[in-house]
Design a protein around this motif. Structure first.
Motif: not given
Length: 133
Positions: A1-6, A18-22, A64-76
Motif C-alpha cells: 500500500m504505502f510506498p517502499e521508497t520516499i 491510508s485514511t481507512s487505517l485504524s 508521515p507525508h505532506a499529502d496526508l496533512v490535507m486529509t485532516w478535516d481541519v486542514a481541508a
C-alpha cells in the motif's frame, strides 16, 4: 500500500487507503515512513503551526507525508499548508521543547471523531528512536 521508497506525491489510492487505517495502524505507518523519509509533516497556518486545544491540553498534530496533512478535516477546511520538519530537528529540538511545555502529540488525525493516537513528546521520541534501530 504505502510506498517502499520516499515519494514527493502519493497516488490518490494510497491516500484513500491510508485514511481507512485504524489509529494504531496510522501510528505504525508514521513511525515506519518518518524514519525512512527522515522528516515529519506539520500543518502550518497564517499564524504559525496549527495546534489542537482540548480543554487545558495543547496538542501538535503530526503526519508521515505532506499529502496526508490535507486529509485532516481541519486542514481541508482552512488555509493550511503542509510544512516539512527534518526528523533530526524534530527529535532534538521540537520534541524536547514540546515535552518541556507539556504539549502533547496527535499522530495522523483525520477528524474530531478519528483524532488518531495521543502521546507525550517523550513517548513519540522513544517510539521513533526504537523504530530507527
Amino acid at each position: 500500500m504505502f510506498p517502499e521508497t520516499i515519494s514527493d506525491k502519493l497516488a490518490d489510492i494510497v491516500v484513500k487507503q491510508s485514511t481507512s487505517l485504524s489509529a494504531e495502524e496510522r501510528l505504525a505507518l508514521l513511525l515506519q515512513y518518518v524514519t525512512k523519509a527522515q522528516a515529519v509533516w506539520l500543518a502550518k497556518g497564517a499564524n504559525g503551526f496549527v495546534m489542537i486545544e482540548n480543554g487545558d491540553d495543547i496538542i501538535l498534530p503530526v503526519w508521515p507525508h505532506a499529502d496526508l496533512v490535507m486529509t485532516w478535516d481541519v486542514a481541508a477546511q482552512s488555509d493550511v499548508t503542509p510544512e516539512q520538519v527534518a526528523l533530526s530537528e524534530f527529535l532534538n529540538t521540537w520534541l524536547p521543547g514540546l515535552q518541556a511545555n507539556q504539549t502533547g502529540i496527535c499522530v495522523f488525525p483525520l477528524s474530531q471523531e478519528d483524532a488518531g493516537i495521543f502521546m507525550t513528546a517523550e513517548e513519540l521520541k522513544q517510539s521513533l528512536e526504537e523504530e530507527a534501530k
